[in-house]
Design a protein around this motif. Structure first.
Motif, PDB file in Angstrom:
ATOM      1  N   VAL A   1      46.766  24.609  43.875  1.00  0.00           N
ATOM      2  CA  VAL A   1      47.132  26.011  44.109  1.00  0.00           C
ATOM      3  C   VAL A   1      48.139  26.479  43.065  1.00  0.00           C
ATOM      4  N   LEU A   2      49.147  25.665  42.798  1.00  0.00           N
ATOM      5  CA  LEU A   2      50.142  26.040  41.797  1.00  0.00           C
ATOM      6  C   LEU A   2      49.534  26.125  40.408  1.00  0.00           C
ATOM      7  N   THR A   3      48.617  25.216  40.093  1.00  0.00           N
ATOM      8  CA  THR A   3      47.921  25.282  38.810  1.00  0.00           C
ATOM      9  C   THR A   3      47.138  26.579  38.703  1.00  0.00           C
ATOM     10  N   PHE A   4      46.438  26.960  39.757  1.00  0.00           N
ATOM     11  CA  PHE A   4      45.666  28.191  39.719  1.00  0.00           C
ATOM     12  C   PHE A   4      46.569  29.415  39.582  1.00  0.00           C
ATOM     13  N   LEU A   5      47.705  29.425  40.298  1.00  0.00           N
ATOM     14  CA  LEU A   5      48.601  30.571  40.223  1.00  0.00           C
ATOM     15  C   LEU A   5      49.267  30.700  38.859  1.00  0.00           C
ATOM     16  N   PHE A   6      49.828  29.579  38.364  1.00  0.00           N
ATOM     17  CA  PHE A   6      50.611  29.653  37.141  1.00  0.00           C
ATOM     18  C   PHE A   6      49.788  29.476  35.871  1.00  0.00           C
ATOM     19  N   PHE A   7      48.636  28.878  35.961  1.00  0.00           N
ATOM     20  CA  PHE A   7      47.783  28.680  34.797  1.00  0.00           C
ATOM     21  C   PHE A   7      46.643  29.693  34.782  1.00  0.00           C
ATOM     22  N   GLY A   8      46.325  30.268  35.936  1.00  0.00           N
ATOM     23  CA  GLY A   8      45.197  31.175  36.029  1.00  0.00           C
ATOM     24  C   GLY A   8      45.596  32.621  36.248  1.00  0.00           C
ATOM     25  N   LEU A   9      46.149  32.910  37.406  1.00  0.00           N
ATOM     26  CA  LEU A   9      46.424  34.293  37.761  1.00  0.00           C
ATOM     27  C   LEU A   9      47.597  34.918  37.006  1.00  0.00           C
ATOM     28  N   GLY A  10      48.625  34.163  36.759  1.00  0.00           N
ATOM     29  CA  GLY A  10      49.783  34.701  36.029  1.00  0.00           C
ATOM     30  C   GLY A  10      49.432  35.174  34.626  1.00  0.00           C
TER      31      GLY A  10
END
Length: 73
Positions: free
Chosen positions: A26-35
């Motif tokens: 989840v953190l990878t998706f948020l900080f590597f993807g959505l941000g």
């Protein structure tokens, strides 16, 4: 512009799925993807927002509102 966003989300989803834990995914998706994607869309969408604002301003300026004019004015 949107094809890049779709491709970036695809890569971010694959990277988050390959994470060893759910929290890490989840953190990878948020900080590597959505941000970064939100930043990209905001930066590259600025010219379109400016054109839309200029178009709205030109429409407002082109309206000839003479409702309160008298004949003798």
């Amino acid at each position: 512009m949107y094809i890049i966003a779709i491709a970036w989300l695809y890569v971010a989803i694959l990277a988050s799925l390959s994470s060893t834990s759910a929290v890490g995914g989840v953190l990878t998706f948020l900080f590597f993807g959505l941000g970064p994607l939100a930043l990209y869309l905001w930066l590259f969408g600025t010219p379109a927002r400016r054109r839309a604002a200029a178009r709205r301003q030109a429409e407002e300026a082109s309206h000839n509102d003479r409702a309160d004019s008298d004949v003798n004015q």
